[in-house]
Design an enzyme around this catalytic site. Structure first.
Site, short mmCIF file in Angstrom:
data_model
loop_
_atom_site.label_atom_id
_atom_site.label_comp_id
_atom_site.label_asym_id
_atom_site.label_seq_id
_atom_site.Cartn_x
_atom_site.Cartn_y
_atom_site.Cartn_z
N ARG A 54 -4.39 -6.83 10.50
CA ARG A 54 -3.30 -7.53 9.83
C ARG A 54 -3.48 -7.57 8.32
NH1 ARG A 54 -3.72 -12.58 8.66
NH2 ARG A 54 -1.57 -13.12 9.19
N PRO B 84 -22.20 -13.93 20.55
CA PRO B 84 -22.33 -15.33 20.14
C PRO B 84 -23.60 -15.58 19.32
CG PRO B 84 -22.46 -15.10 22.55
CD PRO B 84 -22.06 -13.77 22.00
N GLU C 152 -25.76 -10.52 30.21
CA GLU C 152 -26.44 -11.50 29.35
C GLU C 152 -26.58 -11.00 27.92
OE1 GLU C 152 -26.01 -14.35 31.45
OE2 GLU C 152 -27.52 -14.83 29.91
N ASP D 12 -1.94 -16.98 3.99
CA ASP D 12 -2.72 -17.32 5.17
C ASP D 12 -3.63 -18.51 4.96
OD1 ASP D 12 -1.92 -15.45 6.93
OD2 ASP D 12 -3.55 -14.05 6.54
CL1 6GU Z 1 -18.45 -12.37 19.32
N1 6GU Z 1 -18.81 -12.65 21.90
C1 6GU Z 1 -18.91 -13.36 23.02
N2 6GU Z 1 -19.13 -12.75 24.19
N3 6GU Z 1 -18.80 -14.68 23.04
C2 6GU Z 1 -18.57 -15.28 21.89
C3 6GU Z 1 -18.45 -14.60 20.68
C4 6GU Z 1 -18.58 -13.25 20.73
N4 6GU Z 1 -18.22 -15.47 19.70
C5 6GU Z 1 -18.20 -16.66 20.28
N5 6GU Z 1 -18.41 -16.55 21.59
#
Ligand code: 6GU
Length: 253
Positions: A155, A90, A117, A169
């Site tokens: 894809r 994230p 974490e 798409d």
């Molecule tokens: Cl790439 N990984 C994780 N664990 N949570 C996320 C993410 C990635 N993208 C948004 N939330």
């Protein structure tokens, strides 16, 4: 197509990823050799008796951190220094269609599935080429994130799906997709938009384009900045943005 796309996934939950490669469209690609998957269990590279992969963070704080040693050893075992390494997190840069296209143009990639974490930053600094995020929310499973990245990439590879399907798409032209309908003509008390039954190809294209503009203006106005629009289309989207037109947030027609 040439040889298969070599994808190596480093994970603490190999069953999860192995099952993914057996299933559905990806399973078919693997059978055909278009995708050559390799699932590596990070725990196999631990050196202590308890096979530990996580430890408390230096500096304190909540949660555990994926240790550098087993992950680095796992990466070395797949020659990661010579390959493109992607770490979904994230904290990464937003993963967009252009990234999927770029990754699909390589001969493969290594994906690290994070847990806990986070992973020890020194591994990121040493091996990772890019960190990508799927959006502004947090998943507990790096495997899910890795599967999303893989799906978006596969894809786009030849043979995975019909080419025109890719060309049409959402995002390929920078706009959200138009709504789709199939038989019957009436269901749930709702009729398919008449224009789609008209057989008038040009009018259908125009209607679909208008739906794309409506949807994008209402739901993702941020996308409009990056799209080439005609003068008429620009005026049309401006009117929607000013609330002068029906917003089309939910409805098809
Ligand atoms: Cl790439 N990984 C994780 N664990 N949570 C996320 C993410 C990635 N993208 C948004 N939330």
């Amino acid at each position: 197509m040439g040889s298969g796309y070599r994808v190596t996934v480093l994970t603490l939950f190999p069953e999860l990823v192995t099952e993914y490669f057996r299933t559905s469209i990806v399973g078919r690609l693997v059978e055909r050799g278009d995708v050559v998957p390799e699932v590596v269990d990070i725990r196999d590279f631990t050196t202590d008796r308890h096979r530990s992969c996580d430890d408390a963070p230096y500096g304190g704080g909540a949660g555990m951190v994926l240790m550098a040693q087993p992950l680095a050893a796992a990466l070395e075992s797949v020659d990661a220094r010579a390959r493109h390494v992607v770490f979904p997190t994230p904290a990464g840069l937003p993963f967009v269609q252009g990234d999927a296209q770029r990754l699909a143009g390589l001969d493969g990639m290594v994906l690290i599935c994070g847990r806990y974490e986070g992973i020890d930053q020194r591994v990121v600094d040493e091996y990772v080429d890019e960190e990508v995020s799927l959006g502004d929310y947090v998943l507990s499973s790096g495997e899910l994130a890795a599967m999303v990245v893989m799906d978006a990439v596969y894809r786009l590879r030849d043979g995975a799906i019909r080419r025109e399907s890719v060309v049409e798409d959402s995002f390929q032209d920078g706009l959200l997709e138009y709504p789709h309908y199939t038989r019957p003509e009436t269901i749930l008390g709702r009729r398919v938009p008449e224009v789609l039954l008209s057989g008038h190809h040009e009018r259908i294209l125009a209607w679909r384009r208008r739906k794309q503009l409506e949807r994008t203006a209402c739901r993702r106005p941020d996308l409009l900045q990056r799209v080439a629009l005609s003068e008429d289309e620009r005026v049309f989207t401006e009117e929607i943005l000013k609330g002068e037109k029906d917003n089309g947030r939910n409805q098809g027609s």
